[in-house]
Design a protein around this motif. Structure first.
Motif, short mmCIF file in Angstrom:
data_model
loop_
_atom_site.label_atom_id
_atom_site.label_comp_id
_atom_site.label_asym_id
_atom_site.label_seq_id
_atom_site.Cartn_x
_atom_site.Cartn_y
_atom_site.Cartn_z
N LYS A 173 94.15 -13.76 36.24
CA LYS A 173 93.38 -12.78 37.01
C LYS A 173 91.89 -13.02 36.79
O LYS A 173 91.45 -13.27 35.67
N LEU A 174 91.13 -12.88 37.88
CA LEU A 174 89.68 -13.01 37.82
C LEU A 174 89.07 -11.62 37.92
O LEU A 174 89.33 -10.89 38.88
N PHE A 175 88.24 -11.24 36.92
CA PHE A 175 87.66 -9.91 36.83
C PHE A 175 86.16 -9.96 37.07
O PHE A 175 85.49 -10.94 36.72
N THR A 218 92.14 -14.81 27.09
CA THR A 218 91.06 -14.24 27.90
C THR A 218 89.75 -14.99 27.65
O THR A 218 89.46 -15.37 26.52
N THR A 249 86.70 -13.40 33.11
CA THR A 249 85.75 -12.37 33.56
C THR A 249 84.39 -12.99 33.78
O THR A 249 83.88 -13.71 32.91
N ALA A 266 89.74 -16.57 43.16
CA ALA A 266 90.66 -15.60 42.56
C ALA A 266 92.09 -15.82 43.04
O ALA A 266 93.04 -15.75 42.26
N TRP A 293 82.79 -8.46 44.60
CA TRP A 293 83.95 -8.64 45.47
C TRP A 293 83.62 -8.22 46.90
O TRP A 293 82.95 -7.22 47.13
N ASN A 318 89.85 -6.52 38.88
CA ASN A 318 90.36 -7.85 39.24
C ASN A 318 90.77 -7.89 40.70
O ASN A 318 91.10 -6.87 41.30
N TRP A 319 90.75 -9.07 41.24
CA TRP A 319 91.10 -9.27 42.65
C TRP A 319 92.60 -9.11 42.85
O TRP A 319 93.40 -9.58 42.04
N GLU A 360 93.30 -14.09 31.79
CA GLU A 360 92.16 -13.38 32.36
C GLU A 360 90.88 -14.20 32.21
O GLU A 360 90.63 -14.78 31.16
#
Length: 653
Positions: free
Chosen positions: A638-640, A572, A607, A629, A613, A646-647, A605
């Protein structure tokens, strides 16, 4: 074990809360759709559990259909074409755009639809051909309209849809009984509303019109569109619905002003005023003369001791913590037994928001020496000066400054000499530079059980080769907020075998010395952006699993975000930013467009708190955040955003 077969009625009761769409959400006409920003798993996943759930959940899933993109409309049209029975389940249809020719096929396949939601906020690129052809074939009893008062002029598609809608209201929909005006209609009578009002004044079966209750500013008569609608001879009521308080602060509606305005003769007493929300009433139980069935005397003290330990636990480190929300602090007042068992736990952890409360403790220590063996943890959350010398000799395990506690080097040295052998956590202490005399590194040898150390240390240290390498043998987490470079030299002489977490939220040139000695042990690391630019963090700290980069308003260099060791453990990455950044999407474009994560096979991940979004199909199509994303999801990353959301992939045409 044999499978348990539940009746369909019970399965339906179990699944209904998860699959049901509330009518408040379905009919919400505010510009921010209640279905926008939902990034959780699709409710259709319940259908995949087993055949029984598929059979029961399918009608529940299709009862209310919400369409927010062309891809969703195309997918629904395909499902209905493959199984015509599904369309029979649709009773409510919420359409938030145009969505092309698919809409005609959906409408034709759903003959039982009686409640429809239509938005006339249509982008010029939308295709409304399916809606324009399909709406006249419907027979709804309730229509909910969504509109925007920001649109002073409309494009061709929205005008076409508006024209079709007014024609349907006026001549095609013979059973239309309820019409709900948009959230924006509380504002003023726009051209669109006047056109709708004209059509509603001639709707043959209209019984009820629902309108948002307005916040009135000296109006003497109701809006023109409502006066026009009131001319319909079949109309029985105009229901005013309270505006959601969270949309416009704390107000719902000016009821006195509403009564004056909507008492106008033109409405002929049609208006039904909103009722103020009732306050919940908790009935007072009747006193009973019968003794309690279970007396506390029959419960062993060991059980009460465990219960009270949990009840008296206070999470002072939670930012939302408040005495007002912690009634457990008065549990000890219940009885003498509770006081005897609970008070020791209340004394274990003490929280100080003012210097006065701290002075109260020091006074009691002089009167009651037994407190020195009962107090274990002190929390300081005050900007006032705190003198730590009176607590020397207290059997402390933790001293935690939730806001920094500034002390001199002399006070710090005396503190660790007197309390260092018992301290496990020493955090939030800022050692100031009080003199030109350098500090003695030997003071750290008194912290024999320390596991978490968070310091600001501007005092320089004398060079020393006599400090035992075994110093800080138990230290697991180290956080230095501000420090003299000589401290890195001292730490580099120690072995620090238990160190796993390091936090350096500021730039410092001396970090390379520390990482050269201890970087290979670290699993969690926080560094400032400058350190990421200057050091090969991923090579010198190959075991790091969680990385936090303090960016502020800066943007990381994608060329430095790489590792020569392909077996990196990094899972992460969090880039902390300063809230909302103007033009954040444009500024982060260079990083994400050139980001190469091939050398991080374990990465899952990323962030970035400044992410916002998109929530509509139009905005998603333009969003670089969504594009990045999607690209990361292709690599199982995953992009948070800052809220931990997340998307999720959307359906695509």
């Amino acid at each position: 074990m044999p499978a348990v077969h539940l009746p369909d009625e019970i399965i339906s009761e179990i699944l209904s809360p998860a699959l049901k769409v509330s009518d408040d959400a379905f009919s919400d006409t505010s510009l921010n759709s209640p279905f926008a920003g939902r990034y959780c798993e699709s409710s259709s996943a319940f259908l995949l559990v087993c055949k029984a759930w598929l059979r029961v959940a399918t009608p529940l899933l299709y009862h209310v259909v919400v369409l927010r993109s062309k891809a969703q409309a195309a997918a629904l049209e395909k499902s209905l074409r493959g199984n015509s029975v599904l369309g029979q389940f649709i009773k409510k249809l919420r359409i938030e755009g145009g969505y092309g020719s698919s809409m005609l096929k959906i409408i034709n396949a759903a003959p039982n639809t009686k409640d429809i939601f239509i938005s006339i906020n249509i982008w010029s690129a939308d295709n409304v051909s399916g809606l324009v052809k399909g709406l006249p074939t419907m027979d709804p009893t309730r229509v909910v309209l969504c509109d925007s008062h920001h649109s002073s002029s409309r494009n061709k598609n929205s005008q076409t849809l508006l024209g079709t809608l007014t024609r349907c209201i006026q001549t095609e929909w013979k059973n239309l009984a309820v019409f709900e005006l948009p959230f924006s209609s509380y504002y003023y009578s726009s051209g669109s509303l006047m056109a709708i009002g004209t059509a509603l004044s001639q709707a043959p079966a209209l019984k009820t019109v629902v309108s948002p209750a307005m916040r009135l500013y000296g109006l003497q008569q109701p809006p023109d569109h409502l006066t026009l609608i009131a001319k319909n001879p079949s109309l029985q009521r105009i229901v005013l619905r309270q505006l959601p308080a969270n949309r416009f602060g704390a107000f719902g509606a000016d009821l006195d002003g509403i009564s004056q305005v909507f008492g106008h003769p033109s409405l002929r007493g049609l208006v039904k005023f909103p009722n103020p929300p009732a306050r919940p009433h908790t009935p007072t139980p009747e006193p009973s003369s019968e003794p309690l069935q279970y007396s506390t005397e029959s419960v062993p003290e060991e059980i009460w001791d465990r219960i009270l330990r949990l009840a008296m636990t206070q999470n002072f480190e939670n930012q939302e913590w408040s005495w007002k929300t912690q009634p457990s602090s008065r549990v000890w007042l219940v009885s003498k037994k509770f006081a005897r068992l609970a008070l020791p736990y209340l004394k274990e952890s003490l929280y100080f928001q003012t210097a006065h409360k701290y002075h109260d403790l020091t006074s009691k220590l002089a009167i009651d020496p037994s407190l020195r063996s009962q107090v274990r943890t002190l929390y300081f959350h005050t900007n006032m000066a705190i003198d730590l010398r009176p607590i020397f000799g207290v059997h402390l395990v933790n001293i935690i400054g939730l806001t920094p506690v500034s002390v001199t080097l002399k006070v710090f040295s005396d503190l660790v000499k007197n309390c260092g052998a018992t301290l496990v956590r020493l955090e939030g202490i800022n050692v100031t530079k009080a003199s030109t005399k350098p500090g003695d590194p030997a003071i750290f040898s008194h912290l024999t059980n320390i596991r978490s150390l968070s310091l600001g240390f501007k005092t320089p240290f004398a060079s020393s080769t006599s400090i035992p390498p075994s110093t800080f043998a138990t230290l697991k987490q180290l956080k230095l907020t501000n420090f003299d470079h000589s401290l890195m030299t001292i730490l580099s002489q120690m072995n620090l075998p238990a160190l796993r977490d390091a936090l350096f939220p500021i730039d410092h040139v001396a970090l390379d010395v520390f990482f050269a000695k201890h970087g290979s042990k670290l699993q969690t690391l926080t560094v400032a952006l400058g350190a990421l630019r200057l050091l090969n963090i991923f090579d010198i700290c190959p075991a790091v699993v969680d990385l936090v980069v303090v960016c502020g308003n800066g943007i990381p260099d994608p060329t430095r975000f790489s590792c020569s060791v392909a077996a990196s453990s990094l899972e992460t990455v969090t880039f902390t930013t300063e809230g909302r950044i103007r033009g954040a999407e444009r500024k982060w474009a260079t990083f994400f467009d050139r980001l190469n994560i091939d050398t991080f096979p374990a990465l899952r991940e990323i962030t970035v708190p400044c992410i916002r979004w998109p929530t509509t199909e139009h905005d998603i199509g333009k969003s670089h955040w969504a594009r990045w994303a999607e690209r990361l999801l292709d690599r199982d990353v995953k992009l948070f955003d800052g809220g931990g959301v997340n998307w999720r992939r959307r359906l695509k045409n």
